[in-house]
Motif scaffolding. Sequence first.
Motif, PDB file in Angstrom:
ATOM      1  N   ALA A   1       0.834  -1.211   0.000  1.00  0.00           N
ATOM      2  CA  ALA A   1       0.000   0.000   0.000  1.00  0.00           C
ATOM      3  C   ALA A   1       0.865   1.255   0.000  1.00  0.00           C
ATOM      4  O   ALA A   1       0.538   2.243  -0.672  1.00  0.00           O
ATOM      5  CB  ALA A   1      -0.925  -0.007   1.208  1.00  0.00           C
ATOM      6  N   ASP A   2       1.967   1.227   0.743  1.00  0.00           N
ATOM      7  CA  ASP A   2       2.894   2.357   0.745  1.00  0.00           C
ATOM      8  C   ASP A   2       3.365   2.635  -0.674  1.00  0.00           C
ATOM      9  O   ASP A   2       3.395   3.771  -1.139  1.00  0.00           O
ATOM     10  CB  ASP A   2       4.128   2.047   1.606  1.00  0.00           C
ATOM     11  N   LEU A   3       3.739   1.574  -1.353  1.00  0.00           N
ATOM     12  CA  LEU A   3       4.236   1.715  -2.707  1.00  0.00           C
ATOM     13  C   LEU A   3       3.173   2.277  -3.636  1.00  0.00           C
ATOM     14  O   LEU A   3       3.451   3.166  -4.449  1.00  0.00           O
ATOM     15  CB  LEU A   3       4.697   0.348  -3.231  1.00  0.00           C
ATOM     16  N   GLY A   4       1.963   1.766  -3.494  1.00  0.00           N
ATOM     17  CA  GLY A   4       0.870   2.257  -4.314  1.00  0.00           C
ATOM     18  C   GLY A   4       0.657   3.752  -4.130  1.00  0.00           C
ATOM     19  O   GLY A   4       0.458   4.486  -5.096  1.00  0.00           O
TER      20      GLY A   4
ATOM     21  N   ARG B   1      -3.357  -0.938 -18.350  1.00  0.00           N
ATOM     22  CA  ARG B   1      -3.913   0.039 -17.421  1.00  0.00           C
ATOM     23  C   ARG B   1      -4.399  -0.667 -16.163  1.00  0.00           C
ATOM     24  O   ARG B   1      -4.304  -0.147 -15.051  1.00  0.00           O
ATOM     25  CB  ARG B   1      -5.070   0.787 -18.079  1.00  0.00           C
ATOM     26  N   GLN B   2      -4.917  -1.857 -16.350  1.00  0.00           N
ATOM     27  CA  GLN B   2      -5.379  -2.652 -15.210  1.00  0.00           C
ATOM     28  C   GLN B   2      -4.268  -2.822 -14.181  1.00  0.00           C
ATOM     29  O   GLN B   2      -4.498  -2.750 -12.981  1.00  0.00           O
ATOM     30  CB  GLN B   2      -5.842  -4.030 -15.703  1.00  0.00           C
ATOM     31  N   TRP B   3      -3.073  -3.028 -14.650  1.00  0.00           N
ATOM     32  CA  TRP B   3      -1.955  -3.229 -13.735  1.00  0.00           C
ATOM     33  C   TRP B   3      -1.707  -1.967 -12.902  1.00  0.00           C
ATOM     34  O   TRP B   3      -1.464  -2.049 -11.700  1.00  0.00           O
ATOM     35  CB  TRP B   3      -0.686  -3.609 -14.509  1.00  0.00           C
ATOM     36  N   VAL B   4      -1.781  -0.826 -13.558  1.00  0.00           N
ATOM     37  CA  VAL B   4      -1.578   0.439 -12.839  1.00  0.00           C
ATOM     38  C   VAL B   4      -2.650   0.619 -11.770  1.00  0.00           C
ATOM     39  O   VAL B   4      -2.359   1.000 -10.626  1.00  0.00           O
ATOM     40  CB  VAL B   4      -1.595   1.631 -13.817  1.00  0.00           C
ATOM     41  N   ILE B   5      -3.893   0.317 -12.148  1.00  0.00           N
ATOM     42  CA  ILE B   5      -4.977   0.408 -11.172  1.00  0.00           C
ATOM     43  C   ILE B   5      -4.662  -0.470  -9.962  1.00  0.00           C
ATOM     44  O   ILE B   5      -4.742  -0.034  -8.812  1.00  0.00           O
ATOM     45  CB  ILE B   5      -6.308  -0.042 -11.814  1.00  0.00           C
ATOM     46  N   ASP B   6      -4.288  -1.705 -10.235  1.00  0.00           N
ATOM     47  CA  ASP B   6      -4.024  -2.652  -9.145  1.00  0.00           C
ATOM     48  C   ASP B   6      -2.869  -2.195  -8.254  1.00  0.00           C
ATOM     49  O   ASP B   6      -2.973  -2.223  -7.026  1.00  0.00           O
ATOM     50  CB  ASP B   6      -3.723  -4.046  -9.708  1.00  0.00           C
ATOM     51  N   ILE B   7      -1.789  -1.776  -8.852  1.00  0.00           N
ATOM     52  CA  ILE B   7      -0.620  -1.403  -8.047  1.00  0.00           C
ATOM     53  C   ILE B   7      -0.936  -0.173  -7.190  1.00  0.00           C
ATOM     54  O   ILE B   7      -0.526  -0.104  -6.027  1.00  0.00           O
ATOM     55  CB  ILE B   7       0.610  -1.145  -8.947  1.00  0.00           C
ATOM     56  N   GLU B   8      -1.678   0.751  -7.725  1.00  0.00           N
ATOM     57  CA  GLU B   8      -2.018   1.950  -6.941  1.00  0.00           C
ATOM     58  C   GLU B   8      -2.938   1.607  -5.785  1.00  0.00           C
ATOM     59  O   GLU B   8      -3.002   2.343  -4.798  1.00  0.00           O
ATOM     60  CB  GLU B   8      -2.659   3.007  -7.852  1.00  0.00           C
ATOM     61  N   HIS B   9      -3.632   0.491  -5.921  1.00  0.00           N
ATOM     62  CA  HIS B   9      -4.507   0.049  -4.830  1.00  0.00           C
ATOM     63  C   HIS B   9      -3.766  -0.860  -3.859  1.00  0.00           C
ATOM     64  O   HIS B   9      -4.377  -1.446  -2.962  1.00  0.00           O
ATOM     65  CB  HIS B   9      -5.733  -0.663  -5.401  1.00  0.00           C
ATOM     66  N   GLY B  10      -2.472  -1.012  -4.066  1.00  0.00           N
ATOM     67  CA  GLY B  10      -1.673  -1.792  -3.113  1.00  0.00           C
ATOM     68  C   GLY B  10      -1.645  -3.285  -3.363  1.00  0.00           C
ATOM     69  O   GLY B  10      -1.444  -4.069  -2.434  1.00  0.00           O
ATOM     70  N   HIS B  11      -1.799  -3.666  -4.609  1.00  0.00           N
ATOM     71  CA  HIS B  11      -1.780  -5.098  -4.928  1.00  0.00           C
ATOM     72  C   HIS B  11      -0.518  -5.781  -4.389  1.00  0.00           C
ATOM     73  O   HIS B  11       0.590  -5.465  -4.803  1.00  0.00           O
ATOM     74  CB  HIS B  11      -1.851  -5.269  -6.440  1.00  0.00           C
TER      75      HIS B  11
ATOM     76  N   ALA C   1       8.138   0.522 -13.074  1.00  0.00           N
ATOM     77  CA  ALA C   1       7.210   1.614 -12.794  1.00  0.00           C
ATOM     78  C   ALA C   1       7.936   2.742 -12.063  1.00  0.00           C
ATOM     79  O   ALA C   1       7.807   3.917 -12.430  1.00  0.00           O
ATOM     80  CB  ALA C   1       6.047   1.097 -11.957  1.00  0.00           C
ATOM     81  N   LEU C   2       8.705   2.392 -11.050  1.00  0.00           N
ATOM     82  CA  LEU C   2       9.426   3.412 -10.294  1.00  0.00           C
ATOM     83  C   LEU C   2      10.402   4.151 -11.201  1.00  0.00           C
ATOM     84  O   LEU C   2      10.563   5.370 -11.107  1.00  0.00           O
ATOM     85  CB  LEU C   2      10.157   2.767  -9.113  1.00  0.00           C
ATOM     86  N   ASP C   3      11.027   3.405 -12.079  1.00  0.00           N
ATOM     87  CA  ASP C   3      11.971   4.023 -13.007  1.00  0.00           C
ATOM     88  C   ASP C   3      11.255   4.989 -13.946  1.00  0.00           C
ATOM     89  O   ASP C   3      11.723   6.108 -14.178  1.00  0.00           O
ATOM     90  CB  ASP C   3      12.687   2.926 -13.805  1.00  0.00           C
ATOM     91  N   ALA C   4      10.123   4.544 -14.460  1.00  0.00           N
ATOM     92  CA  ALA C   4       9.354   5.381 -15.390  1.00  0.00           C
ATOM     93  C   ALA C   4       8.911   6.679 -14.720  1.00  0.00           C
ATOM     94  O   ALA C   4       8.723   7.699 -15.380  1.00  0.00           O
ATOM     95  CB  ALA C   4       8.142   4.612 -15.899  1.00  0.00           C
TER      96      ALA C   4
ATOM     97  N   LEU D   1       5.675  -8.883  -4.690  1.00  0.00           N
ATOM     98  CA  LEU D   1       6.040  -7.682  -3.964  1.00  0.00           C
ATOM     99  C   LEU D   1       5.980  -7.850  -2.441  1.00  0.00           C
ATOM    100  O   LEU D   1       6.952  -7.553  -1.726  1.00  0.00           O
ATOM    101  CB  LEU D   1       5.099  -6.552  -4.384  1.00  0.00           C
ATOM    102  N   ALA D   2       4.881  -8.357  -1.936  1.00  0.00           N
ATOM    103  CA  ALA D   2       4.712  -8.453  -0.485  1.00  0.00           C
ATOM    104  C   ALA D   2       5.773  -9.346   0.155  1.00  0.00           C
ATOM    105  O   ALA D   2       6.285  -9.049   1.243  1.00  0.00           O
ATOM    106  CB  ALA D   2       3.312  -8.972  -0.149  1.00  0.00           C
ATOM    107  N   LEU D   3       6.132 -10.433  -0.528  1.00  0.00           N
ATOM    108  CA  LEU D   3       7.139 -11.333   0.031  1.00  0.00           C
ATOM    109  C   LEU D   3       8.501 -10.649   0.044  1.00  0.00           C
ATOM    110  O   LEU D   3       9.280 -10.808   0.989  1.00  0.00           O
ATOM    111  CB  LEU D   3       7.200 -12.637  -0.779  1.00  0.00           C
ATOM    112  N   VAL D   4       8.773  -9.889  -0.989  1.00  0.00           N
ATOM    113  CA  VAL D   4      10.033  -9.151  -1.059  1.00  0.00           C
ATOM    114  C   VAL D   4      10.128  -8.170   0.110  1.00  0.00           C
ATOM    115  O   VAL D   4      11.153  -8.092   0.790  1.00  0.00           O
ATOM    116  CB  VAL D   4      10.146  -8.388  -2.395  1.00  0.00           C
ATOM    117  N   LEU D   5       9.050  -7.460   0.353  1.00  0.00           N
ATOM    118  CA  LEU D   5       9.056  -6.483   1.452  1.00  0.00           C
ATOM    119  C   LEU D   5       9.242  -7.188   2.793  1.00  0.00           C
ATOM    120  O   LEU D   5       9.961  -6.692   3.666  1.00  0.00           O
ATOM    121  CB  LEU D   5       7.756  -5.671   1.437  1.00  0.00           C
TER     122      LEU D   5
END
Lengths: 95, 95
Positions: free
Chosen positions: A7-10, A35-45, A56-59, B50-54
């Motif tokens: 969630a922090d990352l998202g 786009r689905q992936w972006v949605i998921d990651i922002e929600h803390g997947h 993503a972080l690099d981009a 991701l979660a396992l990495v963290l």
Amino acid sequence: MLIRTPADLGAVIRDRRKRLKLDQSTLAKRIGVSRQWVIDIEHGHPRAELALVLRALDALGIPLDADDQQMTSRGSARSAIDINAIVAKAKKSRT
Amino acid sequence: MLIRTPADLGAVIRDRRKRLKLDQSTLAKRIGVSRQWVIDIEHGHPRAELALVLRALDALGIPLDADDQQMTSRGSARSAIDINAIVAKAKKSRT
DNA sequence: CTTAAATGTCAGCGATCGCTGACATTCCCA
DNA sequence: TGGGAATGTCAGCGATCGCTGACATTTAAG
């Protein structure tokens, strides 16, 4: 910001994306994901793929730093004598 | 250390594990994953969760910091005028 | 050299990934 | 208030996850 959970990352990713005035579709193209992936990651997947997260972080121009070298051990810090090593060895050569 | 790729992360984890005098099995138990997972991550497995990495970084006492706020944009730094916002808006209200 | 620990490899399994595409909902100017 | 953009949801698909357990290889101590 310290990253402890997905969630922090998202949150970091979403904040950054908005600061750059990008929408999810545009960011998705830059990262090379849907786009689905972006949605998921922002929600803390929590099960997102490591490599995609790093891309993503690099981009977004977000450097990620791991504080290795860190002295986490409770007790006295950075001694010339490696207690852990001594104890570990003692356990093994139990005469 | 800056983490740019899964391999970078694997190196950090392995170095740290050795510094703490842990073997893969012990670390796996601390993280709550299989030994196979530890082997894979140390080899730079790009699709790790991701979660396992963290959790792994936490188990090793490695803080992970994301430099949000960063000014990455090429060109002049931190101006009072938000060029991006202006351009973005201009594109939309294309009279 | 011998031996045991540590590390690496393999295969098979259920679970879940990320993708696509369509649709629903929410935002926000004009 | 109307309408388009942005965001969110859903289902179905092939691919891959992480797990287990057995076995192979490497490392290190004696």
